[in-house]
Design an enzyme around this catalytic site. Structure first.
Site, PDB file in Angstrom:
ATOM      1  N   GLY A  51       0.849  -1.194   0.000  1.00 58.90           N
ATOM      2  CA  GLY A  51       0.000   0.000   0.000  1.00 58.90           C
ATOM      3  C   GLY A  51       0.880   1.237   0.000  1.00 58.90           C
ATOM      4  O   GLY A  51       1.851   1.341   0.765  1.00 58.90           O
ATOM      5  N   ALA A  52       0.544   2.187  -0.871  1.00 56.57           N
ATOM      6  CA  ALA A  52       1.460   3.293  -1.159  1.00 56.57           C
ATOM      7  C   ALA A  52       1.935   4.079   0.077  1.00 56.57           C
ATOM      8  O   ALA A  52       3.145   4.233   0.283  1.00 56.57           O
ATOM      9  CB  ALA A  52       0.823   4.212  -2.201  1.00 56.57           C
ATOM     10  N   ARG A  84       9.758  -2.103  -5.196  1.00 54.78           N
ATOM     11  CA  ARG A  84       8.525  -2.122  -5.996  1.00 54.78           C
ATOM     12  C   ARG A  84       8.516  -0.820  -6.801  1.00 54.78           C
ATOM     13  O   ARG A  84       8.775   0.245  -6.252  1.00 54.78           O
ATOM     14  CB  ARG A  84       7.269  -2.209  -5.115  1.00 54.78           C
ATOM     15  N   GLN A 198      -6.777  -8.274  -2.062  1.00 54.94           N
ATOM     16  CA  GLN A 198      -6.627  -7.244  -1.019  1.00 54.94           C
ATOM     17  C   GLN A 198      -7.996  -6.770  -0.522  1.00 54.94           C
ATOM     18  O   GLN A 198      -8.119  -6.346   0.619  1.00 54.94           O
ATOM     19  CB  GLN A 198      -5.832  -6.048  -1.559  1.00 54.94           C
ATOM     20  N   ASP A 239      -1.416   4.758  -6.335  1.00 57.32           N
ATOM     21  CA  ASP A 239       0.004   4.430  -6.121  1.00 57.32           C
ATOM     22  C   ASP A 239       0.934   5.483  -6.695  1.00 57.32           C
ATOM     23  O   ASP A 239       2.025   5.710  -6.178  1.00 57.32           O
ATOM     24  CB  ASP A 239       0.328   3.055  -6.701  1.00 57.32           C
ATOM     25  N   ASN A 249      -3.144   2.797 -10.022  1.00 59.12           N
ATOM     26  CA  ASN A 249      -3.625   2.131  -8.804  1.00 59.12           C
ATOM     27  C   ASN A 249      -3.805   0.655  -9.131  1.00 59.12           C
ATOM     28  O   ASN A 249      -3.606   0.233 -10.286  1.00 59.12           O
ATOM     29  CB  ASN A 249      -4.928   2.777  -8.317  1.00 59.12           C
TER      30      ASN A 249
HETATM   31  O1  MRU Z   1      -0.105  -4.151  -4.545  1.00 57.41           O
HETATM   32  P1  MRU Z   1      -0.595  -3.366  -3.360  1.00 57.41           P
HETATM   33  O2  MRU Z   1      -1.456  -4.186  -2.450  1.00 57.41           O
HETATM   34  O3  MRU Z   1       0.523  -2.667  -2.628  1.00 57.41           O
HETATM   35  O4  MRU Z   1      -1.509  -2.234  -4.017  1.00 57.41           O
HETATM   36  C1  MRU Z   1      -2.105  -1.282  -3.187  1.00 57.41           C
HETATM   37  C2  MRU Z   1      -3.060  -0.393  -3.886  1.00 57.41           C
HETATM   38  O5  MRU Z   1      -3.234  -0.442  -5.074  1.00 57.41           O
HETATM   39  C3  MRU Z   1      -3.728   0.658  -3.075  1.00 57.41           C
HETATM   40  O6  MRU Z   1      -4.978   0.971  -3.585  1.00 57.41           O
HETATM   41  C4  MRU Z   1      -2.851   1.908  -3.129  1.00 57.41           C
HETATM   42  O7  MRU Z   1      -1.531   1.617  -2.741  1.00 57.41           O
HETATM   43  C5  MRU Z   1      -3.379   2.978  -2.290  1.00 57.41           C
HETATM   44  S1  MRU Z   1      -3.197   2.564  -0.596  1.00 57.41           S
HETATM   45  C6  MRU Z   1      -3.908   3.843   0.215  1.00 57.41           C
END
Ligand code: MRU
Length: 330
Positions: A51-52, A84, A198, A239, A249
């Site tokens: 998550g970002a 990442r 997720q 993201d 995203n």
């Molecule tokens: O691959 P992930 O689980 O890290 O992806 C996360 C997302 O796409 C979330 O929507 C994004 O990071 C926003 S978190 C507030």
């Protein structure tokens, strides 16, 4: 600020970064202790921490860890930033702690050892500042975003954007929480978020814990729910937001934006400003992570892009801690 999903452990038990292992949720609440940068980089790649906004914290605390352990700090920042590629926050967080470390390195120190200690503390203080700012941003985002939510709102969200990815209550999730507390949330649709779930594993679990009624849907069910008039708006995280508003995203977000445009529904992107990358001109310039096809299947050849890009023209508003920006497209 110590978050639930990521916490710094001081010496003598540390130095270490302790992570809630998100790959095991919701079945098990277990923690992974990273005592060096290599193990943290590996954990980021495996989505133990994800998550970002939280990746911003992981980058910053990772740099502090490198400094405390006497690792090459610039190299560590680079390895963390590359763990990442899509979330802008990761390299941003690592870069902030690295800059604090470098600025403090020779600042008033009498010996090289003393300089390292001072610089390590500066990196850790910066990581803590990143976390505190993220918590404050989350609260401000919730307040700004609530202004976009109508009474009796039926909201659809994608992926996971709550306390698991933030030092506060999250991004899109923070708005949903605010809407719930204000009595405005009539229905919440949670995309399961293929392929790593997720939505159904993490968001549904957070909602259950918070006692917020919701329904998990297959990603492919969003279209027919919109057609049936059962969705009022779409609220997602981000993201990386390019300079022109194009937004990367979790894979599947773009299709939601297309569906929202077709059904004339507002599509809101919610993120702290640490997710905005002015160095990336458009969505075409955003690096999209390709993950192993094994996450989809071990039997077939597969492609597994982990993010997609929503053009600014399809985004109704972007909400940050500074307010609501509308329209997005120039
Ligand atoms: O691959 P992930 O689980 O890290 O992806 C996360 C997302 O796409 C979330 O929507 C994004 O990071 C926003 S978190 C507030």
């Amino acid at each position: 600020v110590d978050t639930w999903a990521l916490r710094w452990l001081d010496p003598p038990d540390g130095p270490a970064v302790v992570l809630l292992d998100q790959t095991r949720l919701p079945a098990e609440e277990t923690y992974l202790t990273c005592t060096d940068v290599a193990s943290l980089v590996d954990a980021i790649g495996r989505l133990v921490v994800r998550g970002a906004p939280l990746l911003g914290l992981a980058g910053a605390f990772g740099v502090a860890l490198a400094a405390y352990r006497g690792e090459d700090v610039a190299q560590a920042a680079d390895a963390l930033a590359r763990a990442r590629p899509t979330a802008a926050n990761l390299s941003w967080g690592a870069g902030r702690a690295l800059a604090a470390y470098q600025a403090a390195r020779w600042n008033g120190a009498t010996t090289p050892l003393n300089a390292e200690r001072i610089a390590g503390r500066a990196a850790l203080a910066e990581a803590r500042a990143v976390a505190a700012e993220d918590a404050a941003a989350s609260a401000a985002i919730a307040a700004h975003g609530l202004s976009l939510v109508q009474e009796q709102a039926r909201i659809l969200t994608h992926c996971n954007t709550g306390a698991l990815v933030s030092a506060g209550e999250g991004t899109a999730f923070a708005i949903i929480l605010a809407a719930h507390r204000a009595g405005r949330l009539a229905q919440l649709w949670v995309d399961e978020t293929r392929p790593l779930l997720q939505g159904s594993r993490l968001t549904a679990w957070e909602l259950e814990t918070a006692g917020i009624p919701h329904a998990v849907i297959a990603d492919s069910a969003a279209a027919s729910l919109m057609a049936a008039g059962e969705v009022d708006c779409i609220v997602t995280g981000a993201d990386r937001i390019a300079a022109n508003g194009d937004t990367a995203n979790k894979i599947g977000t773009y299709s939601l934006a297309v569906l929202a445009a077709h059904h004339e529904l507002p599509f809101y992107v919610v993120a702290p400003t640490s997710t905005i990358d002015p160095e990336t001109p458009t969505g075409a310039d955003i690096p999209i992570e390709e993950r192993s096809g094994d996450e989809l299947t071990t039997r077939f050849v597969a492609r597994n892009p982990a993010f997609d890009v929503t053009p600014a023209s399809l985004i109704t508003a972007i909400v940050t801690e500074h307010g609501v920006r509308q329209p997005v497209a120039p």
